[in-house]
Design a protein around this motif. Structure first.
Motif, short mmCIF file in Angstrom:
data_model
loop_
_atom_site.label_atom_id
_atom_site.label_comp_id
_atom_site.label_asym_id
_atom_site.label_seq_id
_atom_site.Cartn_x
_atom_site.Cartn_y
_atom_site.Cartn_z
N CYS A 3 0.85 -1.22 0.00
CA CYS A 3 0.00 0.00 0.00
C CYS A 3 0.87 1.25 0.00
O CYS A 3 0.63 2.20 -0.76
CB CYS A 3 -0.91 0.02 1.22
N ASP A 4 1.90 1.27 0.85
CA ASP A 4 2.77 2.47 0.95
C ASP A 4 3.50 2.71 -0.36
O ASP A 4 3.55 3.84 -0.86
CB ASP A 4 3.79 2.29 2.08
N SER A 5 4.07 1.65 -0.95
CA SER A 5 4.85 1.83 -2.19
C SER A 5 3.95 2.26 -3.33
O SER A 5 4.32 3.14 -4.12
CB SER A 5 5.57 0.53 -2.55
N LEU A 6 2.77 1.65 -3.45
CA LEU A 6 1.85 2.03 -4.52
C LEU A 6 1.42 3.49 -4.37
O LEU A 6 1.37 4.24 -5.34
CB LEU A 6 0.60 1.14 -4.49
N SER A 7 1.13 3.90 -3.13
CA SER A 7 0.71 5.28 -2.88
C SER A 7 1.82 6.26 -3.27
O SER A 7 1.57 7.28 -3.88
CB SER A 7 0.36 5.51 -1.41
N GLU A 8 3.05 5.91 -2.90
CA GLU A 8 4.18 6.80 -3.24
C GLU A 8 4.34 6.96 -4.75
O GLU A 8 4.83 7.98 -5.23
CB GLU A 8 5.49 6.24 -2.65
N LEU A 9 3.92 5.95 -5.50
CA LEU A 9 4.04 6.02 -6.97
C LEU A 9 2.79 6.64 -7.60
O LEU A 9 2.63 6.62 -8.82
CB LEU A 9 4.31 4.63 -7.54
N GLY A 10 1.89 7.15 -6.78
CA GLY A 10 0.75 7.92 -7.30
C GLY A 10 -0.54 7.15 -7.44
O GLY A 10 -1.54 7.71 -7.89
N ALA A 11 -0.55 5.87 -7.06
CA ALA A 11 -1.79 5.09 -7.20
C ALA A 11 -2.80 5.49 -6.11
O ALA A 11 -2.43 5.96 -5.04
CB ALA A 11 -1.49 3.60 -7.11
N ARG A 12 -4.08 5.27 -6.42
CA ARG A 12 -5.14 5.42 -5.43
C ARG A 12 -5.37 4.02 -4.87
O ARG A 12 -5.83 3.14 -5.59
CB ARG A 12 -6.40 5.93 -6.13
N VAL A 13 -5.02 3.83 -3.61
CA VAL A 13 -4.97 2.48 -3.06
C VAL A 13 -6.09 2.26 -2.06
O VAL A 13 -6.32 3.08 -1.17
CB VAL A 13 -3.60 2.23 -2.36
N ILE A 14 -6.78 1.14 -2.19
CA ILE A 14 -7.84 0.76 -1.26
C ILE A 14 -7.35 -0.48 -0.51
O ILE A 14 -7.06 -1.51 -1.11
CB ILE A 14 -9.17 0.46 -1.98
N ASN A 15 -7.27 -0.34 0.81
CA ASN A 15 -6.85 -1.45 1.66
C ASN A 15 -8.09 -2.16 2.19
O ASN A 15 -8.82 -1.62 3.02
CB ASN A 15 -6.00 -0.89 2.82
N ALA A 16 -8.33 -3.39 1.71
CA ALA A 16 -9.48 -4.17 2.16
C ALA A 16 -9.00 -5.17 3.21
O ALA A 16 -8.33 -6.16 2.87
CB ALA A 16 -10.10 -4.92 0.98
N ASP A 17 -9.29 -4.88 4.47
CA ASP A 17 -8.76 -5.72 5.55
C ASP A 17 -9.82 -5.86 6.64
O ASP A 17 -10.63 -4.96 6.83
CB ASP A 17 -7.48 -5.07 6.12
N ILE A 18 -9.77 -6.96 7.35
CA ILE A 18 -10.72 -7.17 8.45
C ILE A 18 -10.28 -6.40 9.69
O ILE A 18 -11.08 -6.09 10.57
CB ILE A 18 -10.84 -8.70 8.72
N THR A 19 -8.97 -6.07 9.74
CA THR A 19 -8.40 -5.33 10.87
C THR A 19 -7.99 -3.94 10.40
O THR A 19 -7.35 -3.83 9.35
CB THR A 19 -7.08 -6.02 11.35
#
Ligand SMILES: NC(=O)c1ccc[n+]([C@@H]2O[C@H](COP(=O)([O-])OP(=O)(O)OC[C@H]3O[C@@H](n4cnc5c(N)ncnc54)[C@H](O)[C@@H]3O)[C@@H](O)[C@H]2O)c1
Length: 264
Positions: free
Chosen positions: A26-42
């Motif tokens: 998530c961090d690396s994708l965000s740094e490269l400009g992506a819009r990131v959705i973290n789907a997690d139970i926690t």
């Protein structure tokens, strides 16, 4: 200056992005400009660049709602990273203490199969339905070197990872004609994550291998040709590259990121 790996504006869903490898992705994708959705139970322990959407990915209905929510808001889904996984070290048969908590139970089996395999299958199905009309998309499945090699004390975990690698190859054959690439990534032994630092996991692994937690940890580096554990960012870098157009001719394969620990 333009970045070599350019992900600006790409919409990427990462499962299990609150911890460990998923968080690094998530961090690396965000740094490269992506819009990131973290789907997690926690929920994530600390804020990052990703948007957190709570989801139990073992529930097909929840994953479908998540995918429709993301598509409804952004009108596109460029990539899915099926990263979430669980690992319960268990013996097939515990001869020291028959029926102990470290002997594989139906509950253990179902927990690993549902998070590691079922969720990835139905996340991929829901996302592929949206990618097909766009004739573009990337699906990454987080496998493990144990899937190809096998792992004492982890027969079902390793089997789930072999299933993911095989699933990758089959759906790449089905989805290639729609411009969708599917790749599996196999990390080896990495810096500690929530999974590998948990006492319950290390105690179980030590029991199933008839050794101690300390001995397991101290033997790792010697078993890796590069002489050190993998960094979570090194797995994340590979995922970013595979999602980017720089990897436009890579599909249907399994990429080993284990510092040479295994070569298959
Ligand atoms: N850590 C390693 O050394 C290693 C090595 C090889 C492969 N892997 C694989 O990499 C992936 C990530 O591993 P990690 O060590 O970062 O794990 P982790 O336990 O640190 O993180 C996994 C995340 O998945 C989430 N998750 C679990 N069940 C879920 C569910 N039902 N719904 C939604 N989210 C759920 C957890 O909340 C957690 O945030 C896993 O697939 C694992 O098998 C890890």
């Amino acid at each position: 200056m333009e970045q070599w790996v350019e992900l600006t504006g790409r919409v990427v869903i990462v499962t299990g992005g609150s911890n460990g490898i998923g968080r690094a992705i998530c961090d690396s994708l965000s740094e490269l400009g992506a819009r990131v959705i973290n789907a997690d139970i926690t929920p994530p322990v600390k804020e990052g660049g990703a948007e957190y959407l709570p989801c139990d990915i073992t529930k097909k209905g929840e994953t479908e709602r998540l995918v429709e929510d993301v598509f409804g808001r952004y009108g596109r889904i460029d990539a899915l990273v099926n990263n979430a996984g669980v690992n319960r070290a268990r013996l097939l048969v515990d001869t020291k203490e028959p029926g102990s908590k470290y002997e594989l139970s139906e509950t253990d089996y179902e927990a690993m199969m549902s998070v590691n395999v079922k969720s990835a299958v139905f996340m991929a199905q829901a996302v592929a339905r949206r990618m097909i009309p766009c004739k573009k998309g990337v699906i990454i499945n987080m496998s493990s070197t144990s899937g190809a090699r096998g792992s004492a004390g982890q027969c079902i975990y390793a089997a789930t990872k072999a299933a993911l690698s095989s699933f990758t190859k089959s759906i790449a054959l089905e989805l290639g004609k729609y411009g969708i690439r599917v790749v599996a990534v196999t990390p080896g032994i990495n810096e500690k994550t929530a999974m590998t630092s948990a006492d319950a996991y290390m105690d179980a692994l030590a029991y199933t291998r008839n050794t101690t937690k300390e001995a397991i940890d101290s033997n790792y580096e010697a078993s890796i040709p590069l002489g050190r554990l993998g960094r979570l960012r090194e797995v994340a870098d590979v995922v970013c590259y595979l999602i980017s157009d720089r990897a436009s001719y890579i599909t249907g394969t399994v990429l080993n990121v284990s510092g040479g620990k295994t070569t298959d």
